[in-house]
Design a protein around this motif. Sequence first.
Motif, PDB file in Angstrom:
ATOM      1  N   GLU A   1      -3.123  10.057  -4.276  1.00  0.00           N
ATOM      2  CA  GLU A   1      -4.204   9.401  -3.617  1.00  0.00           C
ATOM      3  C   GLU A   1      -5.350   9.282  -4.476  1.00  0.00           C
ATOM      4  OE1 GLU A   1      -6.440   7.975  -0.316  1.00  0.00           O
ATOM      5  OE2 GLU A   1      -4.596   7.858  -0.745  1.00  0.00           O
ATOM      6  N   GLU A   2      -5.827  10.352  -4.832  1.00  0.00           N
ATOM      7  CA  GLU A   2      -6.920  10.092  -5.740  1.00  0.00           C
ATOM      8  C   GLU A   2      -6.906   9.078  -6.792  1.00  0.00           C
ATOM      9  OE1 GLU A   2      -7.579  14.226  -6.515  1.00  0.00           O
ATOM     10  OE2 GLU A   2      -8.854  14.583  -4.908  1.00  0.00           O
ATOM     11  N   ARG A   3      -5.829   9.141  -7.532  1.00  0.00           N
ATOM     12  CA  ARG A   3      -5.490   8.272  -8.807  1.00  0.00           C
ATOM     13  C   ARG A   3      -5.275   6.851  -8.293  1.00  0.00           C
ATOM     14  NH1 ARG A   3      -1.198  11.796 -10.119  1.00  0.00           N
ATOM     15  NH2 ARG A   3       0.389  10.152  -9.793  1.00  0.00           N
ATOM     16  N   ARG A   4      -4.928   6.630  -7.179  1.00  0.00           N
ATOM     17  CA  ARG A   4      -4.921   5.186  -6.628  1.00  0.00           C
ATOM     18  C   ARG A   4      -6.123   4.779  -6.223  1.00  0.00           C
ATOM     19  NH1 ARG A   4      -3.371   3.563  -1.453  1.00  0.00           N
ATOM     20  NH2 ARG A   4      -3.300   5.897  -0.892  1.00  0.00           N
ATOM     21  N   GLN A   5      -6.986   5.734  -5.622  1.00  0.00           N
ATOM     22  CA  GLN A   5      -8.266   5.183  -5.174  1.00  0.00           C
ATOM     23  C   GLN A   5      -9.355   4.850  -6.268  1.00  0.00           C
ATOM     24  OE1 GLN A   5      -9.877   4.145  -2.705  1.00  0.00           O
ATOM     25  NE2 GLN A   5      -7.917   4.312  -1.555  1.00  0.00           N
ATOM     26  N   ASN A   6      -9.153   5.596  -7.428  1.00  0.00           N
ATOM     27  CA  ASN A   6     -10.163   5.780  -8.526  1.00  0.00           C
ATOM     28  C   ASN A   6      -9.833   4.221  -9.343  1.00  0.00           C
ATOM     29  OD1 ASN A   6     -12.206   7.719  -8.661  1.00  0.00           O
ATOM     30  ND2 ASN A   6     -10.226   9.090  -8.263  1.00  0.00           N
ATOM     31  N   SER A   7      -8.870   3.531  -9.074  1.00  0.00           N
ATOM     32  CA  SER A   7      -8.578   2.381  -9.612  1.00  0.00           C
ATOM     33  C   SER A   7      -9.575   1.379  -9.453  1.00  0.00           C
ATOM     34  CB  SER A   7      -7.273   1.864  -9.557  1.00  0.00           C
ATOM     35  OG  SER A   7      -6.815   1.591  -8.097  1.00  0.00           O
ATOM     36  N   VAL A   8     -10.183   1.463  -7.904  1.00  0.00           N
ATOM     37  CA  VAL A   8     -10.955   0.556  -7.676  1.00  0.00           C
ATOM     38  C   VAL A   8     -12.519   1.606  -7.769  1.00  0.00           C
ATOM     39  CG1 VAL A   8     -11.883  -0.584  -5.533  1.00  0.00           C
ATOM     40  CG2 VAL A   8      -9.420  -0.261  -6.108  1.00  0.00           C
ATOM     41  N   SER A   9     -12.940   1.539  -8.857  1.00  0.00           N
ATOM     42  CA  SER A   9     -14.057   2.500  -9.048  1.00  0.00           C
ATOM     43  C   SER A   9     -15.480   1.912  -8.444  1.00  0.00           C
ATOM     44  CB  SER A   9     -14.316   2.157 -10.761  1.00  0.00           C
ATOM     45  OG  SER A   9     -14.493   1.037 -11.014  1.00  0.00           O
TER      46      SER A   9
ATOM     47  N   ASP B   1       0.660  -1.090  -0.044  1.00  0.00           N
ATOM     48  CA  ASP B   1      -0.064   0.045   0.028  1.00  0.00           C
ATOM     49  C   ASP B   1       0.875   1.079  -0.025  1.00  0.00           C
ATOM     50  OD1 ASP B   1      -2.511   1.627   0.359  1.00  0.00           O
ATOM     51  OD2 ASP B   1      -1.951   1.768   2.319  1.00  0.00           O
ATOM     52  N   ASN B   2       1.156   1.642  -1.188  1.00  0.00           N
ATOM     53  CA  ASN B   2       1.774   2.957  -1.595  1.00  0.00           C
ATOM     54  C   ASN B   2       1.125   3.879  -1.939  1.00  0.00           C
ATOM     55  OD1 ASN B   2       2.269   1.939  -4.041  1.00  0.00           O
ATOM     56  ND2 ASN B   2       4.398   0.773  -3.387  1.00  0.00           N
ATOM     57  N   ASP B   3       1.943   4.909  -2.681  1.00  0.00           N
ATOM     58  CA  ASP B   3       1.512   5.976  -3.220  1.00  0.00           C
ATOM     59  C   ASP B   3       1.365   5.641  -4.699  1.00  0.00           C
ATOM     60  OD1 ASP B   3       4.136   5.909  -4.123  1.00  0.00           O
ATOM     61  OD2 ASP B   3       4.461   8.134  -3.982  1.00  0.00           O
ATOM     62  N   VAL B   4       1.344   4.631  -5.403  1.00  0.00           N
ATOM     63  CA  VAL B   4       1.109   4.104  -6.569  1.00  0.00           C
ATOM     64  C   VAL B   4       0.231   3.112  -6.568  1.00  0.00           C
ATOM     65  CG1 VAL B   4       2.298   3.384  -8.908  1.00  0.00           C
ATOM     66  CG2 VAL B   4       3.621   4.700  -7.407  1.00  0.00           C
ATOM     67  N   TYR B   5       0.354   1.991  -5.855  1.00  0.00           N
ATOM     68  CA  TYR B   5      -0.717   0.998  -5.864  1.00  0.00           C
ATOM     69  C   TYR B   5      -0.771   0.394  -4.466  1.00  0.00           C
ATOM     70  CZ  TYR B   5      -1.944  -3.974  -6.545  1.00  0.00           C
ATOM     71  OH  TYR B   5      -2.581  -5.140  -6.469  1.00  0.00           O
ATOM     72  N   SER B   6      -2.369  -0.151  -4.497  1.00  0.00           N
ATOM     73  CA  SER B   6      -2.875  -0.601  -3.206  1.00  0.00           C
ATOM     74  C   SER B   6      -3.457  -1.948  -3.244  1.00  0.00           C
ATOM     75  CB  SER B   6      -3.640   0.388  -2.455  1.00  0.00           C
ATOM     76  OG  SER B   6      -4.280  -0.284  -1.388  1.00  0.00           O
ATOM     77  N   ASP B   7      -3.200  -2.896  -2.695  1.00  0.00           N
ATOM     78  CA  ASP B   7      -3.817  -4.249  -2.441  1.00  0.00           C
ATOM     79  C   ASP B   7      -4.952  -3.946  -1.476  1.00  0.00           C
ATOM     80  OD1 ASP B   7      -2.132  -5.557  -4.067  1.00  0.00           O
ATOM     81  OD2 ASP B   7      -0.772  -6.026  -2.052  1.00  0.00           O
ATOM     82  N   LEU B   8      -5.408  -3.192  -0.892  1.00  0.00           N
ATOM     83  CA  LEU B   8      -6.559  -2.991   0.018  1.00  0.00           C
ATOM     84  C   LEU B   8      -7.937  -2.704  -0.786  1.00  0.00           C
ATOM     85  CD1 LEU B   8      -4.611  -0.781   2.641  1.00  0.00           C
ATOM     86  CD2 LEU B   8      -5.147  -3.438   2.880  1.00  0.00           C
ATOM     87  N   ASP B   9      -8.244  -3.677  -1.181  1.00  0.00           N
ATOM     88  CA  ASP B   9      -9.771  -3.558  -2.016  1.00  0.00           C
ATOM     89  C   ASP B   9     -10.873  -3.607  -1.007  1.00  0.00           C
ATOM     90  OD1 ASP B   9     -11.970  -3.709  -3.679  1.00  0.00           O
ATOM     91  OD2 ASP B   9     -11.258  -5.340  -4.979  1.00  0.00           O
ATOM     92  N   PRO B  10     -11.640  -2.857  -0.731  1.00  0.00           N
ATOM     93  CA  PRO B  10     -12.846  -3.161   0.109  1.00  0.00           C
ATOM     94  C   PRO B  10     -13.428  -4.412  -0.172  1.00  0.00           C
ATOM     95  CG  PRO B  10     -13.375  -1.137  -1.209  1.00  0.00           C
ATOM     96  CD  PRO B  10     -11.757  -1.650  -1.424  1.00  0.00           C
TER      97      PRO B  10
END
Length: 978
Positions: free
Chosen positions: A918-926, A295-304
Amino acid sequence: MAADSEPESEVFEITDFTTASEWERFISKVEEVLNDWKLIGNSLGKPLEKGIFTSGTWEEKSDEISFADFKFSVTHHYLVQDSTDKEGKDEVLEDVIPQSMQDLLCMNNDFPPRAHCLVRWYGLREFVVIAPAANHDAVLSESKCNLLLSSVSIALGNTGCQVPLFVQIHHKWRRMYVGECQGHGVRTDFEMVHLRKVPNQYTHLSGLLDIFKSKIGCPLTPLPPVSIAIRFTYVLQDWQQYFWPQQPPDIDALVGGEVGGLEFGKLPFGACEDPISELHLATTWPHLTEGIIVDNDVYSDLDPIQAPHWSVRVRKAENPQCLLGDFVTEFFKICRRKESTDEILGRSTFEEEGREIADITHALSKLTEPAPVPIHKLSVSNMVHSAKKKIRKHRGVEESPLNNDVLNTILLFLFPDAASEKPLDGSSSTDNNNPVSESEGYNLYNQFKSAPSDSLTYKLALCLCMINFYHGGLKGVAHLWQEFVLEMRFRWENNFLIPGLASGPPDLRCCLLHQKLQMLNCCIERKKARDEGRKTNTSDMYPGDAGRAGDQLGPDNLKDMDKEKGDVGKSWDSWSDSEEEFFECLSDTEELKGNGQESSKKGGPKEMTSLKPEGRLYQHGKLTLLHNGEPLYIPVTQEPAPMTEDLLEEQSEVLAKLGTSAEGAHLRARMQSACLLSDMESFKAANPGCFLEDFVRWYSPRDYIEEEVIDEKGNMVLKGELSARMKIPSNMWVEAWETAKPIPARRQRRLFDDTREAEKVLHYLAVQKPADLARHLLPCVIHAAVLKVKEEENLENISSVKKIIKQIITHSSKVLHFPNPEDKKLEEIIHQITNVEAIIARARSLKAKFGTEKCEQEEEKEDLERFVSCLLEQPEVLVVGAGRGHAGRIIHKLFVNAHRAAAMAPPEEELKRMGSPEERRQNSVSDFPPPAGRELILRTTVPRPAPYSRALPQRMYSVLTKEDFRLAGAFSSDTSFF
């Protein structure tokens, strides 16, 4: 002079450096409080169970201390637990670290839904807080903060207290605390960072891990693994596919007796806005280890969707507008108004040019004034009709507070018998009304002192409530009440019984207005019976041989039948003289008067037997007159006068004012014996030649004692005599018997003057202000509101609401039984009813959102309903199966719809080009919006400050919201050699 002054110059001031300073006094006060609360030494409790922070009981103790003139409050917060044996453990457990340090590592109670902020941040079960006593005070300067922290450290060291001690610094809204916990050779420092703007490197796990590791400063090269717990909270505010089902009533609609989408006599129900404002979904990863996830500024494994734990809470709309609550509140507001009906509707309605005001309430005084014109032309009905004409003349249709359609609908609802074409005969009193089906409703009107739910009073209360809310407010209420009073007057004058009222005397368990209407009905019944008696020939109504009716009856049944003569026989008014309106004369002819007086003086049977018997109802089965052996006849008697509670109170006040003197007691007895005297006169008229003993045998058999005695011939015979109380000198019964004349009931002065009582009731109704009316009818409105809430609750079946309704009923029955309940208590009842309405509305809102009705499988439907009921009653509810469970799939769908529809989101390529990492990373999980809150807890056990130090727990909590960033760290170190 110089010699004298020399010794003085040698005097010097001695400074006592042993005197305690303000700082030392403050420390000693802190120590004193810790000793008083017995927070000394080491005490270990049981390991914390899962969820105990929410389900357990928290308590607190407070005290006040001061540093110079600055006041601090000291508060001890602790979780109530089963007591453990503390004695003898201090020596054994000397090397064990304090309880609070062990709690830092406990994972059973991460992210409690409802707890003190320090419990959430540090997982503590017990702690002490020192904070400025006044809300506006704050410890702002760094030197003061350090001074307080030093004080805490010294106090802990001196006392050996192992409970963490915190000091609140900065402004209270910031919730900034610094603190310390000490044990044997160990210490934990509690530190905090609070920022408005978040540095970018701390918005993700990898950046926070860097802070944590650098802060620990562990000398070991392979650092022990860090345990991680993460919670993301997502907020759903937009219910795109869902509309709140409560339709606002259409005020202009009036179709088939419905006004404002509501039928008259029915209360509205439900919230006008959605009572659920937000849904908060918390996705939790409770046990992660560093290195497992990225979980960093580019990618995150934390999918809700992949989170192992989902929990949901709902945020309720604050004070949602509820229809039932508004209805009752608006009606209650009328109670505080001071205006009379005339002032509201305008005095011009009763004015004539060049004449005084001809108010309906003055009709009676006009009747009694000496008038040159014949009295019949100045009748009350003429005055009322002329007043009505003036109302119509001065107030056009468009000016009327109530338009004719609404008014006619209400009047037909209140008086359904008025709809029939044929002339009214009053037969539709309560016989046609359905009785209250459930005994509970019956009990409620008793408890609330209101009126039965099928009665006219109850319906009137509901109509006035609706008029006040939708049609003209206070003016509409005054207008309807005026029409109601005119209708009452019309019914009295035309002998039409009032519908929707139980027959018989006023029911003292109901509200006073209901009693007054019942009293008016009693008057109409009496007047109607009297008027019918005039039309019918007396001889037809009262045949001479009617007395034989009693021959077939046994002696035991006779008295019972007599007591129910109102139901069995004709009313005494039926035998009225055709030309009499008032029964003022005690004697019709001088001859009767003479006979009556002689017989009462001499009391001999010869004189009395010469009188012609009158007013016989029927012959008694077995009893005969003692002196002449004639059969004893039961007379036609007057029924006692019905009374309302205010008349009873008035009468009791008059009787009480007569005092305890002999004269007062005598006068009181005379006043109370009016009914007895009437019955004696009727008895004398029906049984010429009778004596007091005959009357007592029929009227009060217990006061005539019969004994078997042996006569002169040796035969057993019955000998009777009056009881001891009847033989007391100047006995009221004896006095009344001597003054009683043989006059049948139809010729006596009326015990109940229906004309006078009816006019009193009509006057009482006419002078009621809208505020008085609202006070009278408020119990009925509260009664109706409680019934409505019960009815709606039955559809939803919420156990917590059932308890609240029971509490409301208990509370209301206590408050409403007093004649003038306090406004504050009435407001409390209305507030409780509104709360219940809001809870039911929330239940319906959640059921609609989660589609409990659409479930095809019975098991799924039950699970969903259970889930919804838990959401209402618990602060946070675990979603079974997380995102893969049935409720989880519905929640996911709600978020997907809301997120995609939010402001027609731009294409994904544009989103990637714009915004922060942060926003870019989050919007990958739409499927989900960016989390509204991110919480992380990092834990580990490392030796500090040296490699050979004891390994101790370290913990850091981080929370990140839109406008808030907080780090709360607890860092332990070994103080044995440092």
